[in-house]
Design an enzyme around this catalytic site. Structure first.
Site, PDB file in Angstrom:
ATOM      1  N   HIS A   1      76.060 -27.480 -20.066  1.00 17.13           N
ATOM      2  CA  HIS A   1      76.290 -28.617 -21.047  1.00 17.13           C
ATOM      3  C   HIS A   1      75.468 -29.861 -20.554  1.00 17.13           C
ATOM      4  O   HIS A   1      76.005 -30.595 -19.637  1.00 17.13           O
ATOM      5  CB  HIS A   1      77.756 -29.029 -21.189  1.00 17.13           C
ATOM      6  CG  HIS A   1      77.864 -30.314 -22.165  1.00 17.13           C
ATOM      7  ND1 HIS A   1      78.992 -30.137 -23.114  1.00 17.13           N
ATOM      8  CD2 HIS A   1      77.186 -31.090 -22.581  1.00 17.13           C
ATOM      9  CE1 HIS A   1      78.956 -30.975 -24.097  1.00 17.13           C
ATOM     10  NE2 HIS A   1      77.872 -31.737 -23.783  1.00 17.13           N
TER      11      HIS A   1
ATOM     12  N   HIS B   1      72.203 -32.954 -21.110  1.00 18.97           N
ATOM     13  CA  HIS B   1      71.182 -33.457 -22.265  1.00 18.97           C
ATOM     14  C   HIS B   1      69.987 -33.784 -21.547  1.00 18.97           C
ATOM     15  O   HIS B   1      70.159 -34.709 -20.590  1.00 18.97           O
ATOM     16  CB  HIS B   1      71.852 -34.724 -22.642  1.00 18.97           C
ATOM     17  CG  HIS B   1      73.488 -34.366 -23.500  1.00 18.97           C
ATOM     18  ND1 HIS B   1      73.312 -33.943 -24.771  1.00 18.97           N
ATOM     19  CD2 HIS B   1      74.674 -34.258 -23.051  1.00 18.97           C
ATOM     20  CE1 HIS B   1      74.661 -33.954 -25.202  1.00 18.97           C
ATOM     21  NE2 HIS B   1      75.385 -33.985 -24.174  1.00 18.97           N
TER      22      HIS B   1
ATOM     23  N   ARG C   1      67.272 -34.810 -23.035  1.00 17.59           N
ATOM     24  CA  ARG C   1      66.717 -35.985 -23.607  1.00 17.59           C
ATOM     25  C   ARG C   1      65.302 -35.677 -24.188  1.00 17.59           C
ATOM     26  O   ARG C   1      64.792 -36.723 -24.628  1.00 17.59           O
ATOM     27  CB  ARG C   1      66.655 -37.363 -23.002  1.00 17.59           C
ATOM     28  CG  ARG C   1      68.420 -37.728 -22.509  1.00 17.59           C
ATOM     29  CD  ARG C   1      69.126 -37.961 -23.674  1.00 17.59           C
ATOM     30  NE  ARG C   1      70.248 -38.591 -23.075  1.00 17.59           N
ATOM     31  CZ  ARG C   1      71.650 -38.571 -23.806  1.00 17.59           C
ATOM     32  NH1 ARG C   1      71.773 -37.481 -24.826  1.00 17.59           N
ATOM     33  NH2 ARG C   1      72.737 -38.895 -23.571  1.00 17.59           N
TER      34      ARG C   1
ATOM     35  N   ASN D   1      70.677 -32.363 -29.211  1.00 19.61           N
ATOM     36  CA  ASN D   1      70.924 -33.708 -29.979  1.00 19.61           C
ATOM     37  C   ASN D   1      69.745 -34.470 -29.555  1.00 19.61           C
ATOM     38  O   ASN D   1      69.880 -35.548 -28.987  1.00 19.61           O
ATOM     39  CB  ASN D   1      72.175 -34.110 -29.711  1.00 19.61           C
ATOM     40  CG  ASN D   1      72.500 -34.493 -28.373  1.00 19.61           C
ATOM     41  OD1 ASN D   1      72.191 -34.031 -27.559  1.00 19.61           O
ATOM     42  ND2 ASN D   1      73.423 -35.491 -27.963  1.00 19.61           N
TER      43      ASN D   1
ATOM     44  N   ASN E   1      82.579 -39.760 -23.724  1.00 19.14           N
ATOM     45  CA  ASN E   1      83.050 -39.380 -25.083  1.00 19.14           C
ATOM     46  C   ASN E   1      83.239 -37.605 -24.828  1.00 19.14           C
ATOM     47  O   ASN E   1      82.484 -36.854 -24.399  1.00 19.14           O
ATOM     48  CB  ASN E   1      82.388 -39.557 -26.242  1.00 19.14           C
ATOM     49  CG  ASN E   1      82.875 -38.962 -27.564  1.00 19.14           C
ATOM     50  OD1 ASN E   1      83.982 -38.587 -27.366  1.00 19.14           O
ATOM     51  ND2 ASN E   1      82.119 -39.124 -28.616  1.00 19.14           N
TER      52      ASN E   1
ATOM     53  N   ASP F   1      78.282 -32.177 -18.792  1.00 20.91           N
ATOM     54  CA  ASP F   1      77.957 -33.109 -19.646  1.00 20.91           C
ATOM     55  C   ASP F   1      77.058 -34.104 -19.219  1.00 20.91           C
ATOM     56  O   ASP F   1      77.013 -35.438 -19.612  1.00 20.91           O
ATOM     57  CB  ASP F   1      79.229 -33.602 -20.240  1.00 20.91           C
ATOM     58  CG  ASP F   1      79.037 -34.111 -21.902  1.00 20.91           C
ATOM     59  OD1 ASP F   1      77.591 -34.211 -22.271  1.00 20.91           O
ATOM     60  OD2 ASP F   1      79.688 -34.636 -22.434  1.00 20.91           O
TER      61      ASP F   1
ATOM     62  N   HIS G   1      71.566 -42.254 -19.626  1.00 25.85           N
ATOM     63  CA  HIS G   1      71.303 -43.466 -20.532  1.00 25.85           C
ATOM     64  C   HIS G   1      70.578 -44.694 -19.472  1.00 25.85           C
ATOM     65  O   HIS G   1      70.919 -44.628 -18.509  1.00 25.85           O
ATOM     66  CB  HIS G   1      72.720 -44.076 -21.202  1.00 25.85           C
ATOM     67  CG  HIS G   1      73.158 -43.163 -22.216  1.00 25.85           C
ATOM     68  ND1 HIS G   1      72.738 -42.737 -23.418  1.00 25.85           N
ATOM     69  CD2 HIS G   1      74.449 -42.668 -22.159  1.00 25.85           C
ATOM     70  CE1 HIS G   1      73.425 -42.165 -24.069  1.00 25.85           C
ATOM     71  NE2 HIS G   1      74.609 -41.871 -23.227  1.00 25.85           N
TER      72      HIS G   1
ATOM     73  N   PHE H   1      78.205 -43.789 -25.061  1.00 24.20           N
ATOM     74  CA  PHE H   1      79.096 -42.887 -24.449  1.00 24.20           C
ATOM     75  C   PHE H   1      78.191 -42.163 -23.334  1.00 24.20           C
ATOM     76  O   PHE H   1      77.165 -41.550 -23.775  1.00 24.20           O
ATOM     77  CB  PHE H   1      79.855 -42.267 -25.203  1.00 24.20           C
ATOM     78  CG  PHE H   1      80.828 -42.851 -26.108  1.00 24.20           C
ATOM     79  CD1 PHE H   1      82.159 -43.198 -25.714  1.00 24.20           C
ATOM     80  CD2 PHE H   1      80.446 -43.132 -27.139  1.00 24.20           C
ATOM     81  CE1 PHE H   1      83.063 -43.764 -26.379  1.00 24.20           C
ATOM     82  CE2 PHE H   1      81.567 -43.914 -28.152  1.00 24.20           C
ATOM     83  CZ  PHE H   1      82.814 -44.227 -27.486  1.00 24.20           C
ATOM     84  N   GLY H   2      78.865 -41.627 -22.136  1.00 26.36           N
ATOM     85  CA  GLY H   2      78.282 -40.701 -21.354  1.00 26.36           C
ATOM     86  C   GLY H   2      77.757 -40.996 -19.943  1.00 26.36           C
ATOM     87  O   GLY H   2      77.365 -42.300 -19.858  1.00 26.36           O
TER      88      GLY H   2
HETATM   89 ZN   LIG Z   1      80.392 -33.848 -26.545  1.00 23.53          ZN
HETATM   90 ZN   LIG Z   2      77.454 -33.644 -24.413  1.00 22.23          ZN
END
Ligand SMILES: [Zn+2]
Ligand SMILES: [Zn+2]
Length: 429
Positions: A60, A62, A64, A94, A278, A305, A309, A323-324
């Site tokens: 998991h 990100h 980006r 995402n 989140n 996760d 940011h 969030f994150g």
């Molecule tokens: Zn999530």
């Molecule tokens: Zn995530």
């Protein structure tokens, strides 16, 4: 090209091996694991007083890219992974645009070829544009390399869409990575609801916004025969649902994050958005449930996760900050310090949760030191003590909730496909 790793303590949770051994890598594979290997290797790594383990696998992350390269990109994100001991990372879809087509996967693969120093395993969206309305072409996307599907960040509220997605993905035996959050319940929330949210005057997110969706999607997985993997479980009631579902034979797995395993909502005290995540940080009772879940097998694996940011976004007022948190470069030292050195779980169990366990969920031939396996390896120094400093990270972002934390344990070498990509604090290219 051959590498000989000598004198290390080899821990391979996949086989239960834990003893002083040498590891010989030839080309991109593990050729031999044995005592006193005599070989004329091109490169020798002395792992005396160090741990030699399979490279970590993070389900998991990100990255980006494309779209928000100011936060992170494949170049920086995979370097952060290598520095953290991770040799394979799942890239969440995402991005902008959302990765929901074969073209998106091909773009990712071509960028990875040019810029990545670790393996990128693409996750494609469940619904077109992650809008929750129309399912994607699952077969096509599996053909082009998707290892799983997820609308992470945009929970699938429509149960009928979720049913169809589970039905289709079951044909390809790939899981849906499920961000469970009932957005009607969590709307505008900033932290976990409870005494602390009332005291701090921040709108709360009830635990049921997660656990009610966990219950729904377990029921839908049972009904359809699909495979659901619950992302970042954070409350006791969710752990309970997963434990009961496993007992009844439902095809469900789940992960917990380093931040949910080591922090609680008390961290929101200083109104620092670097603790805004989140799902939100839970109570101490929730944290206990996650640790118990790691021990009894309810929680299959640990995933970071990693969610970069910019400083500007996180320095905002709480209601505006996204969030994150990032996690690739702090995961191992934080988990080792707060869970292993405190006696909560053993080192071998921790390594299992970040190597073979996620590999099994994703049907990967990774996370093992078996002879013939891909030579993805990490060498760990458990004695080095230091304070976490995100300014020294390879990640482009600094939104780390463990700034200044005193930790022990650090990857000193990371090998991907038989090539050293990280050694003694430096990326090797
Ligand atoms: Zn999530
Ligand atoms: Zn995530």
């Amino acid at each position: 090209m051959s590498i000989l790793i000598q004198n290390g303590r080899v821990i391979d949770p996949a086989s239960g091996r834990d003893e002083a051994m040498d590891v010989l890598i030839e080309d991109s594979k593990i050729a031999r694991v044995a005592k006193g290997i005599q070989a004329n290797a091109d490169e020798t790594i002395d792992a005396k007083n160090k741990i030699v383990a399979p490279g970590f696998v993070d389900m998991h992350v990100h990255l980006r890219e494309p779209g928000r390269e100011d936060k992170e990109n494949i170049h920086s994100g995979t370097r952060a992974a290598a520095a953290g001991g991770f040799t394979s990372v799942c890239a969440m879809p995402n991005t902008t645009p959302v990765c929901d087509t074969a073209q998106g996967l091909q773009f990712l693969a071509s960028r990875a070829r040019d810029n990545a120093v670790v393996n990128i395993l693409p996750v494609a969206a469940v619904t077109v544009g992650q809008a929750g309305e129309a399912i994607v072409e699952f077969g096509d996307l599996v053909y082009y390399g998707a290892v799983a599907f997820s609308d992470d960040g945009n929970p699938i509220m429509n149960a009928e869409i979720m049913c169809r997605a589970l039905e289709y993905t079951s044909m390809f035996n790939v899981p849906i990575l499920d961000h469970c959050d009932n957005v009607d319940l969590s709307k505008d929330g900033q932290m976990r609801s409870g005494a602390n949210s009332v005291r701090l005057g921040l709108k709360g997110i009830p635990p049921a916004s997660e656990s009610s969706q966990v219950a729904r999607d377990i029921d839908l997985a049972q009904y359809t025969g699909g495979r659901v993997h619950i992302c970042h479980v954070s409350v006791r009631q969710s752990v309970r649902h997963v434990a009961n579902a496993k007992k009844s034979g439902v095809n469900v797995t789940c992960e917990a994050t380093p931040h949910h395993l080591t922090l609680t909502d008390a961290a929101m005290e200083g109104y620092d958005a670097n603790f805004k995540v989140n799902p939100p940080l839970g109570s101490e009772d929730d944290r206990r449930a996650l640790i118990e879940g790691l021990r009894d097998g309810t929680i299959d694996c640990i995933a970071t996760d990693h969610a970069p940011h910019t400083d500007m976004e996180k320095d905002n007022v709480m209601t505006e900050a996204p969030f994150g948190v990032i996690g690739l470069e702090s995961a191992f030292p934080v988990l080792y310090t707060d869970l292993v050195l405190t006696g909560e779980i053993g080192l071998n169990l921790l390594l299992e949760k970040i190597t073979i366990a996620p590999s099994r969920i994703l049907n990967l031939k990774k996370g093992t030191l078996a002879e013939g396996a891909d030579a993805d390896i990490v060498v760990l120094d458990l004695d080095e003590e230091y304070a976490i400093d995100p300014q020294k990270f390879f990640s482009r972002s600094h939104n780390c909730p463990f700034v200044g934390k005193q930790v022990k344990g650090r990857p000193v070498a990371t090998i991907v496909g038989g090539r050293v990509v990280f050694r003694d604090g430096q990326i090797v290219t």
